[in-house]
Design a protein around this motif. Structure first.
Motif, mmCIF file in Angstrom:
data_model
loop_
_atom_site.group_PDB
_atom_site.id
_atom_site.type_symbol
_atom_site.label_atom_id
_atom_site.label_comp_id
_atom_site.label_asym_id
_atom_site.label_seq_id
_atom_site.Cartn_x
_atom_site.Cartn_y
_atom_site.Cartn_z
ATOM 1 N N VAL A 1 0.850 -1.194 0.000
ATOM 2 C CA VAL A 1 0.000 0.000 0.000
ATOM 3 C C VAL A 1 0.885 1.243 0.000
ATOM 4 C CG1 VAL A 1 -1.852 -1.155 1.267
ATOM 5 C CG2 VAL A 1 -0.112 0.108 2.521
ATOM 6 N N VAL A 2 0.295 2.371 -0.269
ATOM 7 C CA VAL A 2 0.983 3.659 -0.150
ATOM 8 C C VAL A 2 0.073 4.620 0.601
ATOM 9 C CG1 VAL A 2 2.323 3.389 -2.281
ATOM 10 C CG2 VAL A 2 0.108 4.540 -2.356
ATOM 11 N N THR A 3 0.685 5.616 1.240
ATOM 12 C CA THR A 3 -0.100 6.680 1.863
ATOM 13 C C THR A 3 -0.438 7.689 0.781
ATOM 14 O OG1 THR A 3 1.069 6.363 3.956
ATOM 15 C CG2 THR A 3 -0.121 8.448 3.660
ATOM 16 N N ALA A 4 -1.707 7.748 0.426
ATOM 17 C CA ALA A 4 -2.133 8.648 -0.643
ATOM 18 C C ALA A 4 -2.447 10.042 -0.109
ATOM 19 C CB ALA A 4 -3.360 8.068 -1.359
ATOM 20 N N SER A 5 -2.930 10.127 1.118
ATOM 21 C CA SER A 5 -3.235 11.436 1.701
ATOM 22 C C SER A 5 -3.398 11.295 3.204
ATOM 23 C CB SER A 5 -4.508 12.026 1.097
ATOM 24 O OG SER A 5 -5.640 11.301 1.531
ATOM 25 N N MET A 6 -3.345 12.442 3.859
ATOM 26 C CA MET A 6 -3.608 12.510 5.289
ATOM 27 C C MET A 6 -4.483 13.733 5.477
ATOM 28 S SD MET A 6 -0.877 12.689 8.407
ATOM 29 C CE MET A 6 -0.352 10.999 8.268
ATOM 30 N N ASP A 7 -5.585 13.549 6.168
ATOM 31 C CA ASP A 7 -6.536 14.653 6.311
ATOM 32 C C ASP A 7 -6.015 15.789 7.177
ATOM 33 O OD1 ASP A 7 -8.529 13.475 4.746
ATOM 34 O OD2 ASP A 7 -9.362 12.411 6.450
ATOM 35 N N HIS A 8 -5.633 15.457 8.402
ATOM 36 C CA HIS A 8 -5.318 16.519 9.347
ATOM 37 C C HIS A 8 -4.720 15.905 10.613
ATOM 38 C CE1 HIS A 8 -5.850 20.373 11.365
ATOM 39 N NE2 HIS A 8 -6.248 19.693 12.410
ATOM 40 N N VAL A 9 -3.779 16.609 11.229
ATOM 41 C CA VAL A 9 -3.205 16.162 12.499
ATOM 42 C C VAL A 9 -3.096 17.371 13.425
ATOM 43 C CG1 VAL A 9 -1.165 15.229 13.658
ATOM 44 C CG2 VAL A 9 -1.862 14.304 11.451
ATOM 45 N N ASP A 10 -3.568 17.210 14.650
ATOM 46 C CA ASP A 10 -3.350 18.189 15.716
ATOM 47 C C ASP A 10 -2.532 17.495 16.784
ATOM 48 O OD1 ASP A 10 -4.721 20.565 14.953
ATOM 49 O OD2 ASP A 10 -6.624 19.609 15.416
ATOM 50 N N PHE A 11 -1.423 18.103 17.182
ATOM 51 C CA PHE A 11 -0.630 17.578 18.285
ATOM 52 C C PHE A 11 -1.199 18.177 19.565
ATOM 53 C CE2 PHE A 11 2.278 17.424 14.628
ATOM 54 C CZ PHE A 11 2.567 16.065 14.635
ATOM 55 N N ILE A 12 -1.803 17.337 20.382
ATOM 56 C CA ILE A 12 -2.546 17.813 21.553
ATOM 57 C C ILE A 12 -1.664 17.971 22.785
ATOM 58 C CG2 ILE A 12 -4.465 17.261 23.106
ATOM 59 C CD1 ILE A 12 -5.762 15.870 20.644
ATOM 60 N N SER A 13 -0.724 17.048 22.979
ATOM 61 C CA SER A 13 0.184 17.158 24.116
ATOM 62 C C SER A 13 1.551 16.621 23.697
ATOM 63 C CB SER A 13 -0.359 16.401 25.330
ATOM 64 O OG SER A 13 -0.477 15.027 25.060
ATOM 65 N N PRO A 14 2.612 17.118 24.365
ATOM 66 C CA PRO A 14 3.961 16.722 23.958
ATOM 67 C C PRO A 14 4.326 15.312 24.416
ATOM 68 C CG PRO A 14 4.072 18.162 25.853
ATOM 69 C CD PRO A 14 2.624 18.101 25.446
ATOM 70 N N ILE A 15 5.299 14.739 23.725
ATOM 71 C CA ILE A 15 5.946 13.503 24.154
ATOM 72 C C ILE A 15 7.352 13.926 24.543
ATOM 73 C CG2 ILE A 15 6.669 11.184 23.511
ATOM 74 C CD1 ILE A 15 4.569 11.354 21.221
ATOM 75 N N ASP A 16 7.713 13.702 25.802
ATOM 76 C CA ASP A 16 9.013 14.137 26.309
ATOM 77 C C ASP A 16 10.076 13.061 26.132
ATOM 78 O OD1 ASP A 16 8.257 16.737 27.234
ATOM 79 O OD2 ASP A 16 7.249 15.792 28.936
ATOM 80 N N LEU A 17 11.321 13.501 26.071
ATOM 81 C CA LEU A 17 12.466 12.616 25.959
ATOM 82 C C LEU A 17 12.366 11.481 26.978
ATOM 83 C CD1 LEU A 17 15.310 12.003 24.800
ATOM 84 C CD2 LEU A 17 16.222 13.505 26.594
ATOM 85 N N GLY A 18 12.529 10.259 26.491
ATOM 86 C CA GLY A 18 12.485 9.086 27.357
ATOM 87 C C GLY A 18 11.109 8.485 27.548
ATOM 88 N N GLU A 19 10.070 9.198 27.162
ATOM 89 C CA GLU A 19 8.720 8.660 27.306
ATOM 90 C C GLU A 19 8.446 7.610 26.228
ATOM 91 O OE1 GLU A 19 6.022 11.938 29.553
ATOM 92 O OE2 GLU A 19 6.033 12.065 27.370
ATOM 93 N N VAL A 20 7.528 6.724 26.550
ATOM 94 C CA VAL A 20 7.126 5.668 25.628
ATOM 95 C C VAL A 20 5.798 6.071 24.998
ATOM 96 C CG1 VAL A 20 6.397 3.255 25.460
ATOM 97 C CG2 VAL A 20 8.349 3.886 26.897
ATOM 98 N N ALA A 21 5.731 5.947 23.691
ATOM 99 C CA ALA A 21 4.496 6.243 22.954
ATOM 100 C C ALA A 21 3.953 4.944 22.363
ATOM 101 C CB ALA A 21 4.779 7.245 21.837
ATOM 102 N N ILE A 22 2.651 4.779 22.440
ATOM 103 C CA ILE A 22 1.989 3.627 21.829
ATOM 104 C C ILE A 22 1.172 4.154 20.660
ATOM 105 C CG2 ILE A 22 0.335 1.759 22.144
ATOM 106 C CD1 ILE A 22 1.175 1.802 25.147
ATOM 107 N N ILE A 23 1.452 3.632 19.495
ATOM 108 C CA ILE A 23 0.759 4.036 18.271
ATOM 109 C C ILE A 23 -0.116 2.872 17.854
ATOM 110 C CG2 ILE A 23 1.018 4.853 15.908
ATOM 111 C CD1 ILE A 23 3.975 4.977 18.232
#
Length: 132
Positions: A54-76
């Motif tokens: 597959v390919v990414t054809a488009s992305m509608d919109h992204v708002d970054f609501i809160s920061p991810i700080d150095l060393g933090e773990v993010a789950i996507i």
């Protein structure tokens, strides 16, 4: 195409730790890094669903609501809740993709919630553009 695949078959979860090379001068995640994580997770979910590249054809919109700080773990987390008509075959040509099947009430609720949230976010974008 009469083929279907379930929403659950596309479910993908990635875990990332924010390292120094992926931070800005405030020690927080660079937006491009977070977008990269999202794109990879979405691509894996889509490939699992479509059973092909597959390919990414488009992305509608992204708002970054809160920061991810150095060393933090993010789950996507990602899954396919809606499709277009085609993806790519082994030669890179458009080919039909399955329809989304939601055999459980939980999957129906997840899909419907995602569609409603996308609709609401797009309305917010339009409202912002019109108020400028």
């Amino acid at each position: 195409m009469d083929e279907t695949a379930t929403l659950a078959e596309s479910h993908t979860e990635m875990t990332e730790i924010l390292l120094p090379n992926d931070t800005n001068t405030y020690g927080r995640a660079l937006g491009g890094v977070v977008l990269h994580w999202m794109d990879v997770c979405g691509a894996i979910a889509a490939m699992r669903f479509a059973n092909r590249g597959v390919v990414t054809a488009s992305m509608d919109h992204v708002d970054f609501i809160s920061p991810i700080d150095l060393g933090e773990v993010a789950i996507i987390e990602g899954y396919v809740f809606n499709t277009g008509r085609t993806s790519l075959d082994d030669e890179g040509d458009p080919t039909p993709v399955p329809d989304v099947d939601c055999p459980t009430d939980e999957e129906v609720a997840l899909r419907d919630g995602a569609k409603e949230e996308r609709r609401r976010q797009l309305e917010d974008v339009v409202d912002r553009l019109e108020s400028e």
